[in-house]
Scaffold this motif. Structure first.
Motif, PDB file in Angstrom:
ATOM      1  N   PRO A 131     -58.364 -53.750   6.870  1.00  0.00           N
ATOM      2  CA  PRO A 131     -57.875 -53.710   5.487  1.00  0.00           C
ATOM      3  C   PRO A 131     -58.088 -55.040   4.768  1.00  0.00           C
ATOM      4  CG  PRO A 131     -56.161 -53.067   7.062  1.00  0.00           C
ATOM      5  CD  PRO A 131     -57.337 -53.520   7.853  1.00  0.00           C
ATOM      6  N   ASP A 132     -58.053 -54.976   3.429  1.00  0.00           N
ATOM      7  CA  ASP A 132     -58.278 -56.166   2.604  1.00  0.00           C
ATOM      8  C   ASP A 132     -57.312 -57.302   2.903  1.00  0.00           C
ATOM      9  OD1 ASP A 132     -60.409 -55.016   1.345  1.00  0.00           O
ATOM     10  OD2 ASP A 132     -59.289 -54.396  -0.430  1.00  0.00           O
ATOM     11  N   ASP A 133     -56.108 -56.982   3.396  1.00  0.00           N
ATOM     12  CA  ASP A 133     -55.130 -58.037   3.651  1.00  0.00           C
ATOM     13  C   ASP A 133     -55.426 -58.803   4.941  1.00  0.00           C
ATOM     14  OD1 ASP A 133     -54.471 -55.927   5.308  1.00  0.00           O
ATOM     15  OD2 ASP A 133     -52.307 -56.125   5.019  1.00  0.00           O
ATOM     16  N   GLU A 134     -56.470 -58.427   5.653  1.00  0.00           N
ATOM     17  CA  GLU A 134     -56.857 -59.128   6.883  1.00  0.00           C
ATOM     18  C   GLU A 134     -58.179 -59.865   6.688  1.00  0.00           C
ATOM     19  OE1 GLU A 134     -56.712 -56.871  10.523  1.00  0.00           O
ATOM     20  OE2 GLU A 134     -55.088 -55.617   9.742  1.00  0.00           O
ATOM     21  N   ARG A 186     -67.359 -57.367   4.689  1.00  0.00           N
ATOM     22  CA  ARG A 186     -66.621 -57.548   3.443  1.00  0.00           C
ATOM     23  C   ARG A 186     -66.583 -59.032   3.144  1.00  0.00           C
ATOM     24  NH1 ARG A 186     -61.953 -54.347   3.576  1.00  0.00           N
ATOM     25  NH2 ARG A 186     -63.304 -52.694   2.835  1.00  0.00           N
ATOM     26  N   LEU A 187     -67.113 -59.414   1.985  1.00  0.00           N
ATOM     27  CA  LEU A 187     -67.084 -60.791   1.498  1.00  0.00           C
ATOM     28  C   LEU A 187     -66.354 -60.772   0.160  1.00  0.00           C
ATOM     29  CD1 LEU A 187     -70.730 -62.051   2.170  1.00  0.00           C
ATOM     30  CD2 LEU A 187     -68.647 -62.723   3.362  1.00  0.00           C
ATOM     31  N   GLY A 188     -65.103 -61.175   0.173  1.00  0.00           N
ATOM     32  CA  GLY A 188     -64.310 -61.120  -1.048  1.00  0.00           C
ATOM     33  C   GLY A 188     -64.211 -59.693  -1.543  1.00  0.00           C
ATOM     34  N   ASP A 189     -64.726 -59.430  -2.751  1.00  0.00           N
ATOM     35  CA  ASP A 189     -64.669 -58.091  -3.351  1.00  0.00           C
ATOM     36  C   ASP A 189     -65.864 -57.220  -2.975  1.00  0.00           C
ATOM     37  OD1 ASP A 189     -62.328 -58.789  -4.610  1.00  0.00           O
ATOM     38  OD2 ASP A 189     -63.328 -59.462  -6.445  1.00  0.00           O
TER      39      ASP A 189
END
Length: 192
Positions: free
Chosen positions: A121-124, A144-147
């Motif tokens: 998830p984005d929070d990790e 995943r790099l930022g957005d």
């Protein structure tokens, strides 16, 4: 070597075999090596065959002349210097094999990693100083790099600043990568 160790004769034999192997690999005669480390050819011959004890000062001279280090000349012979055992992290869905035992130039380490979990998830999304590099050996990796989410497929590679929040995971089943990590990356990816 030390006088009080009962296996010191075996260490001398091991070092002697390694000295001979390095000398022969360089195409040097006993006379050639003798001229580089200031020992007589007869003394070198006895060292190589384990018939002569090798003192620490002699070991340093041999290592210097052969372009190696003392620790490599005296390293024990066992399965630990051959077999690379995996480090499994079930919570992160990774299995890693550190392909370099010591850090290379600039503190870099090479590892093979099998990813079995999807992109976290984005929070990790951690950040740490440095850069990461990886090549996908099999499967597909989502990075995943930022957005941004970038698909990296088998045979492709990625390189990026790790100051950008980042994470990667497998897409559609397990994936395997070879990665080059600096010390910060090694700590962040918990390879051992």
């Amino acid at each position: 070597m030390t006088q009080d160790r009962p296996d010191s004769g075996r260490v001398d034999e091991l070092v002697g075999r390694r000295v001979r192997a390095l000398r022969v690999a360089r195409g040097w005669s006993l006379d050639d090596l003798a001229g580089r480390c200031w020992f007589s050819p007869a003394t070198l011959s006895r060292m190589e065959t384990g018939r002569r004890r090798i003192g620490l000062d002699q070991l340093a001279a041999l290592a210097r002349a052969l372009g190696t280090s003392i620790d490599l000349l005296v390293a024990p012979e066992d399965d630990e210097d051959v077999v690379i055992r995996p480090h499994r992290d079930e919570a992160r869905g990774t299995t890693a094999w550190s392909l370099t035992r010591e850090h290379g130039p600039h503190g870099l380490k090479v590892a093979r990693i099998r990813l079995s979990r999807p992109l976290p998830p984005d929070d990790e999304l951690p950040v740490h100083p440095g850069r990461d590099w990886f090549t996908v050996l099999s499967g597909t990796v989502l990075l995943r790099l930022g957005d941004r989410t970038i698909r990296v497929e088998s045979g492709q590679a990625a390189e990026f600043s790790t100051m950008v929040p980042h994470a990667f995971g497998a897409e559609g089943g397990p994936a395997e990568i070879i990665t080059v990590l600096d010390p910060e990356g090694e700590r962040a990816h918990r390879l051992g």
